[in-house]
Design an enzyme around this catalytic site. Structure first.
Site, PDB file in Angstrom:
ATOM      1  N   HIS A 123       0.869  -1.178   0.000  1.00 43.35           N
ATOM      2  CA  HIS A 123       0.000   0.000   0.000  1.00 43.35           C
ATOM      3  C   HIS A 123       0.910   1.233   0.000  1.00 43.35           C
ATOM      4  O   HIS A 123       2.026   1.178   0.517  1.00 43.35           O
ATOM      5  CB  HIS A 123      -0.836  -0.059   1.283  1.00 43.35           C
ATOM      6  CG  HIS A 123      -1.892   0.989   1.415  1.00 43.35           C
ATOM      7  ND1 HIS A 123      -1.642   2.277   1.820  1.00 43.35           N
ATOM      8  CD2 HIS A 123      -3.235   0.914   1.227  1.00 43.35           C
ATOM      9  CE1 HIS A 123      -2.777   2.956   1.871  1.00 43.35           C
ATOM     10  NE2 HIS A 123      -3.754   2.155   1.514  1.00 43.35           N
ATOM     11  N   ASP A 200       3.042  -4.630   7.946  1.00 41.33           N
ATOM     12  CA  ASP A 200       1.823  -3.831   7.807  1.00 41.33           C
ATOM     13  C   ASP A 200       0.648  -4.794   7.963  1.00 41.33           C
ATOM     14  O   ASP A 200       0.351  -5.572   7.063  1.00 41.33           O
ATOM     15  CB  ASP A 200       1.831  -3.154   6.433  1.00 41.33           C
ATOM     16  CG  ASP A 200       0.513  -2.452   6.107  1.00 41.33           C
ATOM     17  OD1 ASP A 200      -0.466  -2.609   6.859  1.00 41.33           O
ATOM     18  OD2 ASP A 200       0.475  -1.761   5.074  1.00 41.33           O
ATOM     19  N   GLN A 203      -4.645  -5.127   6.854  1.00 43.73           N
ATOM     20  CA  GLN A 203      -5.655  -6.013   6.269  1.00 43.73           C
ATOM     21  C   GLN A 203      -5.633  -7.406   6.894  1.00 43.73           C
ATOM     22  O   GLN A 203      -6.440  -8.258   6.527  1.00 43.73           O
ATOM     23  CB  GLN A 203      -5.439  -6.144   4.758  1.00 43.73           C
ATOM     24  CG  GLN A 203      -5.617  -4.854   3.992  1.00 43.73           C
ATOM     25  CD  GLN A 203      -7.061  -4.358   3.956  1.00 43.73           C
ATOM     26  OE1 GLN A 203      -7.997  -5.133   4.153  1.00 43.73           O
ATOM     27  NE2 GLN A 203      -7.242  -3.080   3.690  1.00 43.73           N
ATOM     28  N   LYS A 226     -10.516  -0.723  10.453  1.00 48.70           N
ATOM     29  CA  LYS A 226     -10.753  -1.886   9.580  1.00 48.70           C
ATOM     30  C   LYS A 226     -11.076  -3.116  10.421  1.00 48.70           C
ATOM     31  O   LYS A 226     -11.346  -4.200   9.898  1.00 48.70           O
ATOM     32  CB  LYS A 226      -9.521  -2.163   8.725  1.00 48.70           C
ATOM     33  CG  LYS A 226      -9.208  -1.008   7.775  1.00 48.70           C
ATOM     34  CD  LYS A 226      -7.963  -1.284   6.962  1.00 48.70           C
ATOM     35  CE  LYS A 226      -7.376  -0.040   6.361  1.00 48.70           C
ATOM     36  NZ  LYS A 226      -7.931   0.345   5.067  1.00 48.70           N
ATOM     37  N   CYS A 364      -4.734   2.514  -3.613  1.00 45.59           N
ATOM     38  CA  CYS A 364      -3.477   3.030  -3.031  1.00 45.59           C
ATOM     39  C   CYS A 364      -2.331   2.059  -3.247  1.00 45.59           C
ATOM     40  O   CYS A 364      -1.465   1.889  -2.372  1.00 45.59           O
ATOM     41  CB  CYS A 364      -3.636   3.342  -1.546  1.00 45.59           C
ATOM     42  SG  CYS A 364      -4.831   4.606  -1.203  1.00 45.59           S
TER      43      CYS A 364
HETATM   44  N1  PMP Z   1      -1.784  -0.723   4.637  1.00 48.40           N
HETATM   45  C1  PMP Z   1      -2.750  -1.439   4.070  1.00 48.40           C
HETATM   46  C2  PMP Z   1      -2.431  -2.807   3.552  1.00 48.40           C
HETATM   47  C3  PMP Z   1      -4.037  -0.910   3.972  1.00 48.40           C
HETATM   48  O1  PMP Z   1      -5.001  -1.622   3.393  1.00 48.40           O
HETATM   49  C4  PMP Z   1      -4.293   0.378   4.473  1.00 48.40           C
HETATM   50  C5  PMP Z   1      -5.666   1.004   4.375  1.00 48.40           C
HETATM   51  N2  PMP Z   1      -6.274   0.899   3.114  1.00 48.40           N
HETATM   52  C6  PMP Z   1      -3.256   1.081   5.061  1.00 48.40           C
HETATM   53  C7  PMP Z   1      -2.017   0.492   5.131  1.00 48.40           C
HETATM   54  C8  PMP Z   1      -3.437   2.437   5.621  1.00 48.40           C
HETATM   55  O2  PMP Z   1      -4.298   2.428   6.724  1.00 48.40           O
HETATM   56  P1  PMP Z   1      -4.841   3.777   7.330  1.00 48.40           P
HETATM   57  O3  PMP Z   1      -5.396   4.574   6.198  1.00 48.40           O
HETATM   58  O4  PMP Z   1      -5.906   3.339   8.294  1.00 48.40           O
HETATM   59  O5  PMP Z   1      -3.707   4.453   8.013  1.00 48.40           O
END
Ligand code: PMP
Length: 408
Positions: A123, A200, A203, A226, A364
């Site tokens: 991401h 990270d 998910q 999430k 993203c």
């Molecule tokens: N890493 C991953 C794999 C994600 O899916 C996301 C959220 N889409 C993020 C990081 C970022 O999370 P946040 O916007 O809650 O900081």
């Protein structure tokens, strides 16, 4: 019978009382954010209605109760990820902030020519903080590629892990494809080279029971929102030896022990990394979300979501011209796909009119989209409250999309 249990749990989520465009809401955008059960909403409301005070400051009763609730949430998170010590749980704004904290704080030691290794399925929030760290320090970003199924090529990862590697950052589960990475194996490989690893987990935590000690990762980042919890709260887990050796990232109240105009001394962990008034209500709400999920049990959640994924994967084959992006053998409950001759945004718009909420776009993860030669995909991501009927609604709507574009 599992489906019956989960159909009943759906009633815990007030949002499903509403309609969208006159249709029942079919919410399949859980990868972006999950819906919240009553208990989470009530935990936040209860804090503001009955406990509201600043933490770690007052001798007065409310402040003590607020502090107990906030620190109690830290204990819940500690047990949730099986951290060895409560001091290893730092409350932050979300995954993004957790990664930025590490890139800025741990990253002060990077030197020109040092290498930071990530994967091709990250991401943006696990790419850009490292790019910024590279710009600041002269370190170099290396990227381990993914194969046509959307799996990390572990041999390439091993090859890129070299004498100059100083840090590894990998996602546990890909938000765009659902791929589950063999994190434990990757951590072991990195540790062989003496390199720390950040995972990270944004998910992963809603779908998989995470044990940071079993994974042996050095840092683990995730977001509350999430995970059926509130927005604006997240967690950085870090091994205490590493966190102890790192400088603070932000300065302010709560993170210091003593301040004079000649200088200051830092507070102990985890407060060193929690400058300013934290998201007290959010932490309490996250605690409630974890309790809710733990009461259901990850085994049951995983079995239910696996059944939904298998069913959706099978149904996808009934749509002419549908190309699945990401067919990893080890996959969380996410399906990402493109339809021949129809832009993902058009698909999303038509699905919305049917009450079906999906994510369309690059998720993203633009470098990953480039890897598959698509600008965008349609992504349906499942949560514990989703049903087989909702998967049917998704594919009925996709058949409609086909008809509209076929006759156009
Ligand atoms: N890493 C991953 C794999 C994600 O899916 C996301 C959220 N889409 C993020 C990081 C970022 O999370 P946040 O916007 O809650 O900081």
């Amino acid at each position: 019978e599992l489906a019956v249990v989960f159909a009943r749990l759906r009633a815990d989520f007030p949002i499903f009382e509403r309609m969208v465009h006159g249709k029942p809401l079919v919410y399949l955008d859980n990868g972006a954010t999950s819906q919240k059960p009553h208990c989470v909403i009530e935990a936040e409301a209860h804090y503001y209605a009955r406990l509201n005070a600043n933490v770690h400051r007052g001798v007065h009763r409310l402040s003590q109760e607020a502090t107990d609730a906030y620190e109690g949430a830290r204990d819940i998170v500690q047990r949730f990820v099986n951290a060895a010590q409560r001091e290893e749980i730092v409350f932050v704004r979300g995954t993004t902030e957790a990664i930025n904290l590490v890139a800025n704080s741990y990253g002060v030691r990077f030197k020109p020519g040092d290498e930071i290794l990530i994967t091709g399925m990250e991401h943006h929030s696990n790419i850009v903080p490292w790019q910024l760290a590279c710009e600041r320090t002269g370190a170099v970003l290396r990227v381990a590629p993914v194969n046509d199924r959307g799996e990390l090529i572990v041999e390439e990862f091993a090859r890129l892990l070299g004498p100059r590697t100083r840090f590894v950052a990998v996602t546990h589960v890909s938000n765009a494809l659902g791929t589950i990475n063999p994190v434990r194996e990757l951590v072991a490989m990195a540790h062989e080279c003496g390199v720390p690893v950040l995972v990270d987990g944004a998910q992963a935590v809603p779908h998989i029971a995470v044990d940071v000690q079993a994974l042996d990762c050095d840092f683990y980042a995730f977001s509350g929102h999430k995970l059926y919890g509130p927005t604006g709260i997240g967690v950085l887990y870090g091994k205490s030896a590493l966190l102890d050796a790192m400088p603070p990232w932000q300065g302010g109240g709560d993170m210091i022990r003593e301040v004079s105009f000649a200088g200051m001394t830092w507070n102990d962990l985890p407060y060193k990394f929690e400058a300013g008034t934290p998201n007290i209500a959010g932490a309490i709400g996250l605690g409630a979300a974890i309790r809710y999920l733990s009461d259901i049990g990850f085994d049951r959640v995983a079995a239910h979501e696996r059944a939904l994924l298998a069913y959706a994967t099978e149904q996808a084959q009934t749509i002419p011209g549908l190309r699945m992006i990401g067919t990893a053998r080890d996959k969380a409950a996410i399906v990402s796909f493109v339809l021949e001759d129809v832009h993902a945004h058009d698909v999303g718009t038509i699905l919305d009119l049917e009450g079906v909420a999906v994510r369309t776009g690059h998720h993203c993860a633009m470098p990953l989209m480039a890897r598959f030669g698509v600008p965008a995909t349609v992504r349906a991501s499942f949560a514990l409250y989703n049903t087989q009927e909702e998967v049917d609604a998704l594919f009925a709507a996709l058949h409609k999309v086909r008809e509209i574009f076929h006759h156009a």
